[in-house]
Design an enzyme around this catalytic site. Structure first.
Site, short mmCIF file in Angstrom:
data_model
loop_
_atom_site.label_atom_id
_atom_site.label_comp_id
_atom_site.label_asym_id
_atom_site.label_seq_id
_atom_site.Cartn_x
_atom_site.Cartn_y
_atom_site.Cartn_z
N ARG A 102 0.83 -1.22 0.00
CA ARG A 102 0.00 0.00 0.00
C ARG A 102 0.86 1.26 0.00
O ARG A 102 0.58 2.22 -0.72
CB ARG A 102 -0.94 -0.02 1.21
CG ARG A 102 -2.09 -1.02 1.00
CD ARG A 102 -2.55 -1.64 2.28
NE ARG A 102 -3.77 -2.43 2.13
CZ ARG A 102 -3.80 -3.74 1.88
NH1 ARG A 102 -2.68 -4.41 1.71
NH2 ARG A 102 -4.96 -4.37 1.79
N ASP A 129 -4.61 -16.12 6.19
CA ASP A 129 -3.19 -16.32 5.84
C ASP A 129 -2.46 -17.18 6.87
O ASP A 129 -1.38 -17.70 6.59
CB ASP A 129 -2.47 -14.98 5.73
CG ASP A 129 -2.89 -14.21 4.48
OD1 ASP A 129 -3.49 -14.81 3.57
OD2 ASP A 129 -2.61 -12.99 4.42
N ARG A 155 -4.76 -24.20 -1.02
CA ARG A 155 -4.07 -24.53 0.24
C ARG A 155 -4.72 -25.70 0.99
O ARG A 155 -4.05 -26.36 1.79
CB ARG A 155 -3.96 -23.30 1.14
CG ARG A 155 -2.90 -22.35 0.63
CD ARG A 155 -2.58 -21.21 1.57
NE ARG A 155 -1.48 -20.43 1.00
CZ ARG A 155 -1.30 -19.12 1.18
NH1 ARG A 155 -2.13 -18.43 1.92
NH2 ARG A 155 -0.27 -18.52 0.61
C1 S3P Z 1 -4.29 -9.15 1.60
C2 S3P Z 1 -5.55 -9.59 1.81
C3 S3P Z 1 -5.89 -11.02 1.91
C4 S3P Z 1 -4.67 -11.86 2.21
C5 S3P Z 1 -3.52 -11.51 1.33
C6 S3P Z 1 -3.13 -10.07 1.51
C7 S3P Z 1 -4.07 -7.70 1.50
O1 S3P Z 1 -6.42 -11.46 0.69
O2 S3P Z 1 -4.98 -13.22 2.10
O3 S3P Z 1 -2.39 -12.31 1.66
O4 S3P Z 1 -2.90 -7.25 1.58
O5 S3P Z 1 -5.04 -6.97 1.35
P1 S3P Z 1 -7.97 -11.19 0.28
O6 S3P Z 1 -8.18 -9.76 0.27
O7 S3P Z 1 -8.08 -11.81 -1.08
O8 S3P Z 1 -8.76 -11.89 1.31
#
Ligand code: S3P
Length: 423
Positions: free
Chosen positions: A26, A310, A341
């Site tokens: 971000r 995660d 997974r």
């Molecule tokens: C993330 C959001 C999650 C997570 C990914 C990172 C993020 O995914 O599993 O590792 O940085 O916004 P989703 O938004 O698809 O749930």
């Protein structure tokens, strides 16, 4: 590359982890579109976040690296010369597409074989509602061809709990006419909302409804990335498993939308103390002291499944060793991560002689199981490589992790850190 992991006789020491992957993405994206210079300390060393830096550099942002700080000279983006490469990173393609959809130029963005199988419909639907013009392979997979154009704000209810989709819409909303509203079914990580505020956007959250004013001018900032709690999960699990363990993990991100992990581990009987909590760039950060713990087991379902998505590979390892086992439900999202997974956990647990039952959206691991020495195949998935390296610490012999370089996606220092604390 293969790594051999031997059973651990002790886990001890003080470790620091790479910067949080989600927050790093971000800051790099916001730094690229903000006016002036953004200086990011402790940016993630993982390959995914390097993909984001490469992508924003290809779009004209100036990148300098010095003394562990990444400087991004941002402003107006320009068309990349060729395809933009998101590598293995779902966050890069999904979030950056929100920005690309609103530019005055066209882009094509894709990635590796795993990324090319990941679903993009979830961002295409809201972006098209905003007026975006995007084509996807077979209508739903990368690469995406994005014809940049002026966008309109929307009021969108997320059908899937996804911080990546929420972030994609908010980033597009920055450039859109009007106020963009995103409604979440369950609360997901809010790093984008916090970062947008830090960089000067007008954004508010009220009970899972986020409202962002379009047309804000962002300004470059000095920001600090806390250590990655999702990477810490592997070492928390390691310390909980190994008798006599005592580990301090320094400077970990403790954002409440991520720290469900600590609550769940506490419920499992973890001996974890959170100390020295501070706030930096709007994010909480603190130290975690963790000791060997008697692990009871548990159930992950409903909103918890989204909050822990995660960390389920690490938690599954604890589950097999726990008193009562672990059940996971409502986690179909696991099937569309870097690998399926549920399938990669099942395959590798079976190799270790662990009983496991799987369903369409979850799994069950009976407790009190012994990990047996085995060859592990993470199939290129970083969290599977790291989770089974932790299982190997409690196995009855040496385990070999094939394709161990998969860990580099989020944590290139993983095996060195493991060696440091487990000898
Ligand atoms: C993330 C959001 C999650 C997570 C990914 C990172 C993020 O995914 O599993 O590792 O940085 O916004 P989703 O938004 O698809 O749930």
């Amino acid at each position: 590359m293969q790594k051999t992991v031997s059973p651990a006789r002790a886990i001890e020491g003080v470790i620091t982890l790479p910067g949080d992957k989600s927050i790093s993405h971000r800051y790099a994206m916001l730094g690229a579109i903000a006016e002036g210079t953004t200086a990011i300390s402790n940016y993630s060393t993982g390959a995914d976040c390097q993909s984001t830096l490469g992508a924003v550099a290809a779009l004209g942002a100036g990148i300098e690296r010095a003394d562990g700080v990444i400087k991004i000279h941002g402003g107006e983006l320009r068309a990349a010369k060729g395809d933009i490469d998101a590598g293995n990173s779902g966050s890069t393609i999904r979030m950056l597409s929100g920005i690309l959809a609103a530019q005055r130029f066209d882009s094509r963005i894709g990635g590796d074989e795993s990324l090319s199988r990941r679903p993009m419909q979830r961002i295409l639907t809201p972006l098209r509602e905003m007026g975006a013009s995007i084509e996807a392979r077979e209508g739903k997979f990368p690469p995406l061809t994005i014809h940049g154009r002026a966008l309109e704000a929307i009021d969108y209810t997320l059908p899937v709990a996804s911080a990546q989709v929420k972030s994609c819409i908010l980033l597009a909303g920055l450039f859109a006419r009007g106020d963009t509203v995103v409604r979440e079914p369950v609360r997901t990580r809010d790093h984008t909302e916090i970062a947008l505020k830090e960089f000067g956007a007008e954004i508010e959250t009220n009970a899972r409804v986020i409202t962002l004013q379009g047309g804000a001018k962002l300004e470059g900032r000095e920001v600090f990335v806390p250590g990655d709690l999702s990477s810490a999960a592997f070492f928390l699990a390691a310390a909980m498993l190994v008798p006599g363990a005592n580990l301090l993990i320094h400077g970990v991100g403790l954002n409440p939308t991520r720290s469900a992990l600590l609550d769940f581990l506490a419920g499992m009987g973890a001996q974890i103390k959170v100390v020295d909590v501070q706030q930096t760039s709007g994010e909480l950060v603190g130290d975690l002291r963790v000791r060997h713990s008697k692990i009871s087991g548990g159930v992950i379902e409903g909103a918890m499944s989204a909050a822990l998505i995660d960390e389920i590979p690490a938690l599954a390892v604890l589950g097999a060793a726990s008193e009562n086992g672990l059940t996971v439900r409502d986690a179909a999202e696991l099937r569309v991560k870097e690998t399926d997974r549920i399938a990669t956990l099942e395959k590798n647990f079976r190799r270790m002689g662990i009983a496991i039952e799987t369903t369409a959206d979850g799994l069950h691991l009976p407790g009190k199981q012994q990990f047996h020495a085995a060859r592990i195949d993470p199939e290129g998935d970083h969290r599977i490589a790291m989770a089974f390296s932790i299982a190997a610490l409690a196995a009855d012999g040496e385990c070999v992790i094939e394709g161990a370089e998969a860990a580099d996606v989020s944590f290139p220092e993983f095996f060195a850190t493991l060696h440091q604390i487990a000898g």
